[in-house]
Design an enzyme around this catalytic site. Structure first.
Site, PDB file in Angstrom:
ATOM      1  N   ALA A   1       0.839  -1.198   0.000  1.00  0.00           N
ATOM      2  CA  ALA A   1       0.000   0.000   0.000  1.00  0.00           C
ATOM      3  C   ALA A   1       0.876   1.249   0.000  1.00  0.00           C
ATOM      4  CB  ALA A   1      -0.905  -0.008   1.219  1.00  0.00           C
TER       5      ALA A   1
ATOM      6  N   GLN B   1       0.993   3.465   2.077  1.00  0.00           N
ATOM      7  CA  GLN B   1       1.520   3.661   3.425  1.00  0.00           C
ATOM      8  C   GLN B   1       2.151   2.388   4.001  1.00  0.00           C
ATOM      9  OE1 GLN B   1       2.065   6.371   5.091  1.00  0.00           O
ATOM     10  NE2 GLN B   1       1.198   7.656   3.481  1.00  0.00           N
ATOM     11  N   SER B   2       2.698   1.550   3.142  1.00  0.00           N
ATOM     12  CA  SER B   2       3.291   0.287   3.588  1.00  0.00           C
ATOM     13  C   SER B   2       4.546   0.506   4.431  1.00  0.00           C
ATOM     14  CB  SER B   2       3.644  -0.571   2.372  1.00  0.00           C
ATOM     15  OG  SER B   2       4.469  -1.652   2.736  1.00  0.00           O
ATOM     16  N   ASN B   3       4.540  -0.049   5.633  1.00  0.00           N
ATOM     17  CA  ASN B   3       5.747  -0.049   6.461  1.00  0.00           C
ATOM     18  C   ASN B   3       6.828  -0.936   5.857  1.00  0.00           C
ATOM     19  OD1 ASN B   3       4.663   1.510   8.793  1.00  0.00           O
ATOM     20  ND2 ASN B   3       3.277  -0.245   8.944  1.00  0.00           N
TER      21      ASN B   3
ATOM     22  N   VAL C   1       7.387  -1.594   2.650  1.00  0.00           N
ATOM     23  CA  VAL C   1       8.032  -0.925   1.519  1.00  0.00           C
ATOM     24  C   VAL C   1       9.004   0.130   2.031  1.00  0.00           C
ATOM     25  CG1 VAL C   1       7.654   0.523  -0.507  1.00  0.00           C
ATOM     26  CG2 VAL C   1       6.139  -1.419  -0.074  1.00  0.00           C
TER      27      VAL C   1
END
Length: 328
Positions: A75, A77-79, A81
């Site tokens: 996403a 807001q992926s942690n 990534v």
């Protein structure tokens, strides 16, 4: 437990010393139960988080293969990534991130702040897609395109959740067992269950190290019927690579993620505010807030096996607080 099998897998050291395992006295008083927290939110790189444990194994494998580019997906807001991009920057690798907007928002904070802001600081190449409907296939297609441009890509699955990545949480189980020895006799462990690697790695490790401890995965994106096969598949794959048996049942609670992945709910936000106000600990609206809501309600509803001490696995995610303002 034959942990010597873990040494067969190349590993980089991003975390160093064990992350703290702390008693939460004010939350314990509030809930009437001994509550401990495993602080994987304070790992050293790029505002911390649990994915570094997986990346120690995955990126070591990437370097062994001669990769110069890490490709992953998640996403906006992926942690995961964000942590992958930070590791790439630290090692001088290129990073390509395939991102989706799973909640369909046009809110500027979500689209530009929090983890997304950090991706720009790490010089991440961003590729947007309408939806990650088949992320493994979509990542392979992207890798083929990147390879045609002259790069040597290595694909890291969503959440770093492969059997190899999840070895990081088999090791975490060893860390927890050592930290608890002669200090606290845990009854239960609670963890957010999303891409399933953290949950599955803990399941394998705790089954062999702390077999009497109940492990509860609080789902953040799927029903029990959808999530359980994913956790079991990884559990069995991990055990197979370590020449272990994995017979422990997988326990999941799916009452706390509605209305859906990445969408804050009242119980999760109340948990975020409670931990901040009582303990100065920052949870997030997507993963740990909802998992803590499950822990709190689980005590209230007497869902745990007994009344013994509970350990909460804090997987990180605080950068998302800024992206989800004004929900926070």
């Amino acid at each position: 437990m034959p942990l010597h099998h873990l040494t067969r897998f190349p590993r980089l050291e991003f975390i160093g010393a064990p992350t703290p395992l702390e008693y939460l006295p004010r939350l314990s008083d509030y809930l009437g139960r001994e509550i401990y927290i495993k602080r994987d939110d304070v790992t050293p790189i790029a505002m911390g988080g649990n994915k570094l444990r997986k990346l120690e194994f995955l990126v070591a494998d990437a370097l062994r293969e001669g990769a110069d580019t890490l490709i992953t997906a998640g996403a906006i807001q992926s942690n995961h990534v964000r942590q992958t991009a930070a590791v790439a920057a630290k090692l001088g690798l290129h990073c390509v991130a395939l991102l989706e907007n799973p909640i369909g928002t046009t809110a500027e904070n979500y689209l530009t702040n929090g983890n997304r802001l950090l991706l720009d600081l790490f010089n991440t190449q961003i590729e947007m897609c309408d939806a990650l409907t088949d992320p493994d296939a979509q990542l392979q297609t992207l890798a083929t395109r990147i390879e045609a441009q002259g790069f040597r890509p290595y694909v890291i699955p969503v959440g770093g959740s492969s059997a190899l990545g999840a070895m990081g949480y088999v090791e975490s189980a060893l860390e927890i067992a050592q930290q608890c020895e002669e200090v606290v006799g845990l009854s239960s462990v609670v963890v957010a269950s999303g891409s399933a690697g953290t949950h599955a790695g803990l399941a394998v490790g705790l089954e062999h190290l702390m077999p009497d401890v109940e492990l509860i995965g609080v789902t953040v994106s799927r029903s029990v019927a959808e999530q359980k096969p994913k956790v079991i598949a990884l559990q069995q794959a991990i055990a197979g690579q370590l020449a272990l048996t994995a017979t422990a049942d997988i326990h999941l609670w799916d009452d706390y993620f509605a209305p859906g992945y990445g969408v804050p709910n009242d119980a999760g936000m109340e948990a975020v505010k409670l931990l901040a106000s009582l303990e100065g600990v920052l949870l997030d609206p997507v993963y740990t807030g909802k998992a803590m809501a499950g822990l709190i309600d689980g005590i209230s509803q007497k869902r745990f096996n007994d009344d013994g001490p509970i350990l909460f696995i804090h997987t990180g995610g605080a950068p998302a607080l800024f992206a989800y303002h004004p929900h926070v």
